[in-house]
Design a protein around this motif. Sequence first.
Motif, PDB file in Angstrom:
ATOM      1  N   LEU A 232      -5.437 -20.473 -22.838  1.00 40.91           N
ATOM      2  CA  LEU A 232      -6.850 -20.137 -22.700  1.00 40.91           C
ATOM      3  C   LEU A 232      -7.662 -21.355 -22.274  1.00 40.91           C
ATOM      4  O   LEU A 232      -8.474 -21.278 -21.345  1.00 40.91           O
ATOM      5  N   ALA A 233      -7.425 -22.489 -22.938  1.00 35.30           N
ATOM      6  CA  ALA A 233      -8.216 -23.682 -22.664  1.00 35.30           C
ATOM      7  C   ALA A 233      -7.888 -24.275 -21.298  1.00 35.30           C
ATOM      8  O   ALA A 233      -8.789 -24.585 -20.504  1.00 35.30           O
ATOM      9  N   PHE A 234      -6.593 -24.432 -21.002  1.00 39.24           N
ATOM     10  CA  PHE A 234      -6.208 -25.150 -19.788  1.00 39.24           C
ATOM     11  C   PHE A 234      -6.189 -24.239 -18.557  1.00 39.24           C
ATOM     12  O   PHE A 234      -6.882 -24.488 -17.580  1.00 39.24           O
ATOM     13  N   VAL A 235      -5.369 -23.168 -18.616  1.00 41.01           N
ATOM     14  CA  VAL A 235      -5.241 -22.289 -17.450  1.00 41.01           C
ATOM     15  C   VAL A 235      -6.538 -21.536 -17.192  1.00 41.01           C
ATOM     16  O   VAL A 235      -6.934 -21.334 -16.038  1.00 41.01           O
ATOM     17  N   GLY A 236      -7.210 -21.121 -18.281  1.00 36.81           N
ATOM     18  CA  GLY A 236      -8.424 -20.337 -18.123  1.00 36.81           C
ATOM     19  C   GLY A 236      -9.644 -21.163 -17.785  1.00 36.81           C
ATOM     20  O   GLY A 236     -10.132 -21.149 -16.650  1.00 36.81           O
ATOM     21  N   PHE A 237     -10.128 -21.934 -18.756  1.00 34.59           N
ATOM     22  CA  PHE A 237     -11.414 -22.589 -18.582  1.00 34.59           C
ATOM     23  C   PHE A 237     -11.337 -23.903 -17.802  1.00 34.59           C
ATOM     24  O   PHE A 237     -12.266 -24.245 -17.083  1.00 34.59           O
ATOM     25  N   TYR A 238     -10.236 -24.653 -17.944  1.00 39.27           N
ATOM     26  CA  TYR A 238     -10.206 -25.973 -17.309  1.00 39.27           C
ATOM     27  C   TYR A 238      -9.853 -25.900 -15.826  1.00 39.27           C
ATOM     28  O   TYR A 238     -10.580 -26.410 -14.975  1.00 39.27           O
ATOM     29  N   VAL A 239      -8.709 -25.278 -15.496  1.00 41.31           N
ATOM     30  CA  VAL A 239      -8.315 -25.226 -14.077  1.00 41.31           C
ATOM     31  C   VAL A 239      -8.573 -23.863 -13.447  1.00 41.31           C
ATOM     32  O   VAL A 239      -8.490 -23.724 -12.233  1.00 41.31           O
ATOM     33  N   ASN A 240      -8.894 -22.852 -14.260  1.00 44.01           N
ATOM     34  CA  ASN A 240      -9.184 -21.505 -13.755  1.00 44.01           C
ATOM     35  C   ASN A 240      -8.147 -21.075 -12.717  1.00 44.01           C
ATOM     36  O   ASN A 240      -8.457 -20.758 -11.575  1.00 44.01           O
ATOM     37  N   ALA A 241      -6.887 -21.064 -13.148  1.00 46.94           N
ATOM     38  CA  ALA A 241      -5.780 -20.787 -12.226  1.00 46.94           C
ATOM     39  C   ALA A 241      -5.156 -19.421 -12.478  1.00 46.94           C
ATOM     40  O   ALA A 241      -3.966 -19.235 -12.262  1.00 46.94           O
ATOM     41  N   SER A 242      -5.927 -18.475 -12.940  1.00 40.70           N
ATOM     42  CA  SER A 242      -5.385 -17.146 -13.216  1.00 40.70           C
ATOM     43  C   SER A 242      -4.835 -16.506 -11.944  1.00 40.70           C
ATOM     44  O   SER A 242      -5.448 -16.583 -10.883  1.00 40.70           O
ATOM     45  N   ILE A 243      -3.675 -15.889 -12.079  1.00 40.59           N
ATOM     46  CA  ILE A 243      -3.096 -15.162 -10.945  1.00 40.59           C
ATOM     47  C   ILE A 243      -3.807 -13.821 -10.821  1.00 40.59           C
ATOM     48  O   ILE A 243      -3.971 -13.093 -11.809  1.00 40.59           O
ATOM     49  N   SER A 244      -4.239 -13.486  -9.632  1.00 37.54           N
ATOM     50  CA  SER A 244      -4.970 -12.243  -9.400  1.00 37.54           C
ATOM     51  C   SER A 244      -4.327 -11.480  -8.248  1.00 37.54           C
ATOM     52  O   SER A 244      -3.389 -11.961  -7.597  1.00 37.54           O
ATOM     53  N   LEU A 245      -4.866 -10.300  -8.003  1.00 34.99           N
ATOM     54  CA  LEU A 245      -4.400  -9.514  -6.860  1.00 34.99           C
ATOM     55  C   LEU A 245      -4.644 -10.284  -5.562  1.00 34.99           C
ATOM     56  O   LEU A 245      -3.831 -10.232  -4.636  1.00 34.99           O
ATOM     57  N   GLY A 246      -5.773 -11.024  -5.513  1.00 36.46           N
ATOM     58  CA  GLY A 246      -6.048 -11.841  -4.343  1.00 36.46           C
ATOM     59  C   GLY A 246      -5.002 -12.918  -4.134  1.00 36.46           C
ATOM     60  O   GLY A 246      -4.644 -13.250  -3.000  1.00 36.46           O
ATOM     61  N   THR A 247      -4.492 -13.483  -5.239  1.00 37.73           N
ATOM     62  CA  THR A 247      -3.436 -14.495  -5.140  1.00 37.73           C
ATOM     63  C   THR A 247      -2.199 -13.902  -4.486  1.00 37.73           C
ATOM     64  O   THR A 247      -1.611 -14.488  -3.569  1.00 37.73           O
ATOM     65  N   LEU A 248      -1.756 -12.731  -4.974  1.00 35.49           N
ATOM     66  CA  LEU A 248      -0.558 -12.094  -4.432  1.00 35.49           C
ATOM     67  C   LEU A 248      -0.761 -11.660  -2.986  1.00 35.49           C
ATOM     68  O   LEU A 248       0.130 -11.823  -2.145  1.00 35.49           O
ATOM     69  N   ALA A 249      -1.961 -11.116  -2.696  1.00 32.79           N
ATOM     70  CA  ALA A 249      -2.240 -10.707  -1.318  1.00 32.79           C
ATOM     71  C   ALA A 249      -2.310 -11.917  -0.401  1.00 32.79           C
ATOM     72  O   ALA A 249      -1.850 -11.873   0.748  1.00 32.79           O
ATOM     73  N   GLY A 250      -2.876 -13.016  -0.899  1.00 30.80           N
ATOM     74  CA  GLY A 250      -2.959 -14.233  -0.102  1.00 30.80           C
ATOM     75  C   GLY A 250      -1.586 -14.756   0.269  1.00 30.80           C
ATOM     76  O   GLY A 250      -1.363 -15.220   1.399  1.00 30.80           O
TER      77      GLY A 250
END
Length: 967
Positions: A232-250
């Motif tokens: 939550l702290a690192f992936v979410g708020f610090y680097v905001n690197a959540s994998i999304s549909l846009g990531t997969l489509a990209g």
Amino acid sequence: MKKNLGPHLEKLWLLFAWSTLILAFIIGHIAAKPDYLTMAKSHFSNFNLVPSKDYTSLPVVFVPSEDSQSNQSNASGGEPGEAVVIAAGTGYGGPFVLGVRALKGENSARIKEVVVLSHKETPAYLQKLINNNFFRQFINKSVTDNFLLEEDVDGISGATVSSKGFTKAISEALHKGAQSHLGYEKTWHEVEWSPGLNEALMVALFLMVLVVVYAPRNIAKPFKLILPFASLAFVGFYVNASISLGTLAGIAMGYVPEFRQYPIWWIIVGGVLGGILLLGRNLYCGYLCPFSVIQDLLQKVSGIKLALRPGMARNARRVIYGLSWLALILIFLSRHPALGSYEPFGMMFSLQGMGIQWYILPFSLLGSFFVPQFWCRLFCPVGLYLSEAVRLQHATVRTVGNILVKNVTGRPSDSKIIADSYSKATDTLTILFASQTGNSKHLAYQLKASCDANSLPVRIASMADYDTDNLQRESHLIIVTSTYGEGEPPESAEGFYHTLFADNAPQLPDLSYSILALGDTSYRFFCKTGIDFDERLSELGAQRLHERAECDVDYDAMADTWITSVIKVLQNRLEASCANAVMPIESTGAEQAYYNKARPFSARLLCNDRLAPDACEKDFRHIALSLEGSGIQYQPGDLLSVWFKNDETEVATLLANLSIPADVEVEVDGNIRTISQALIENYELTQCHPAFIEKYATLSQQAELLGLVADFDGVRDYARRHQIFELVRLYPARLTAEQLLSSLRRLTPRKYSISSSQSDVGEEVHLTIAVVEYMSGQGVESHRYVGGASGYLCQRLALNAEVNIFVEENEHFRQPEHGDASMIMIGPGTGVAPFRAFMQQRAAQKHTGKSWLFFGNRNEELDYLYRDEWQQHLDSGVLTRMDLAFSRDQQQKIYVQHRIEQQGAEFYGWLEQGAYIYICGDVSHMAVDVEKAILQVIELHGEMSCDEALKYYERLKHEKRLLKDVY
């Protein structure tokens, strides 16, 4: 018959979806090819731009035309020595194109303007760069400056990836242009990069996930507590690197950032895809996804866990596919990943995103207060597609493995062998049995023995082992089946049942068949499975060779008569010359145990110990019987059938209430004995049933009973809650001995799960029994009633006295063949009995597989059965872990199904690693609740839809990795 159009519509939808997605991808790709000259002219309208003749490769350089330069008018063209350099690169959202206007002076060329010509950034991110004067930093810089981010160019926090991308593109374009077009020598410094703290933390998070997934519990536990908050702290708020549909489509569109520009992206995306490819595990959902942690925290705050309706859970997958299809169409047409990504992650962790996400975010957060993993289960496309990738990897591995095995062994498949053998023996009787407790199997082998004695060609198999592809090759078929619960087929018959009732079931005009159905008239749907098979085979064109028999629990006489009649029909239908035909599906089990129902062994009672103190509400007993001299062999998981005698005192009271003298003589099986002795040894008097109530009501003419039998459900409920002893005590009448016996069922042995292993106890057999007892009435009218077999074994049978028993094989509740296989055992109360045998066997034979026991009861201090033994197994490592659920030790009742849900991630991890599940105990409540919990765990932690979880569950049963011994 009405056709089911569902599968056809689904195939049409899939064809339409894939076709439109591919078409959108192609159209978007063609339309997205950049026309740099048009882009430049649209923003630099004062220039009559033409491509440079001196430098034509990227970066593209445009210069004013000769007319424009000779005019030297800003109104009509650029200044002499002025050029527009095109800088192309990849940002957070995807590719972009910049126009950089530079003016060549006496000693250098300086930047005059930077314009974003085209981009795929989220508008809010680009606006953040503009508002923070990111592009203004480049004005008046020399084209030969270093352009090093965080040195002479400031990055913008929250848009760092795009800052890096724009800076890198501008520097590369200008430096190449400076050398090739302007003639400058290289004086600038190249960007240097080395892994930093952020990259190290991201790698550490992945290593932590692997520890949680694969390490032993004691090692993984602290990491399991830390991981959610770290994600939550690192992936979410610090680097905001959540994998999304846009990531997969990209990724599908080739929008992959350069490694030095966004190493975190490469680590998280590469790690997740690598985990799927190499490990067959989704290491993101439930481990690294920060939004999943948010949902869990909201659940803990609210404490509300609403279960999804089956229809909603089933339709969730369609909703996700529909939403993601629409989003992907928009993304592929626009070549803009942010345009179609509807996930609320950006809004959650950086308060920036598309407008619609402002509405989706509060909706998903509110839903998470009430439904566990609300977003993940109902709307998240990433989890669904990553799960699909995992299943594709598993299927590929299995397919490749099967091909390799086939190539190595060179053996034809078993189905081909069976098919060939069927072609050699068409005029052969096939007997299929489906048994829950062994009775159907016993009768099936009795029928086979009769066929053998009459030289009739016959083969026999359990329905669980039968290949339904052979059904069309059968000429004569007999099905012997019981009915389970309220009209359901036995577990061993489920596959055959579903195949036979499928829309594409084969027509069987050449088949002759008959059904021997076993049931219990205490239940509403008496012999329903046998009836269903009979009607369905007739629908498919098969011909009855004999009428169906429907047997109650005291089935012996009717079954004997039916078998005799069927043999006569078969003698006229099958030629004895076929007696040597190939019998390919012969069961490996013994046809008849040496000791059986008709010929039991007299075992001596060695031990009758209480397992709980007197303060315990239930009377739990450990029973040990001697098998000395019998030669009886049994395996863990088998059942022990016990013949018992009814309580003499209760029998005397019953006869008195019916005004029948105890010494009246009656005939039983051709023998003359007193009515008292017949009731003690030959007739069922504890387990009541609706047929007895109906007959007794008619004979006694008791008004209350006559009113009761008019209520179909009420009479069955009453029969389940009262003994015959109690009914007669409450409603005495005057009957003859013959009237009484004609109303009763014959006594049948009670079956108990064996709680010992012969590898440990030798010539003994152990049982774990809870005495059935209850009080009826109040005050002086109160009376205590005790179960027939449990009262006899635990309270009336003296030590060293003998009791008639026989072992019944339970082939569908066996330990794994390989001692290194893992087992998950779920057995509350006396359901723990077979697992005591399992652990004894593992300890004696030094099996190395992991074992996990879920045990529950009311109170830890009062009814923690075999506490010391479990602790010894834990200390020795034979039992890997044990989860306890004592329902009355806290205000809110906790049962084993709750412990399964709490340990869902690890439970699912064991399943993925090949563990076997065993469930033993009450069928009506415990087994149902446990199955629901397991399905929920599979759905939640396997990131599956409800339908997918059901298929996974069915696959476990098909692979014989989910086994039940329920009663």
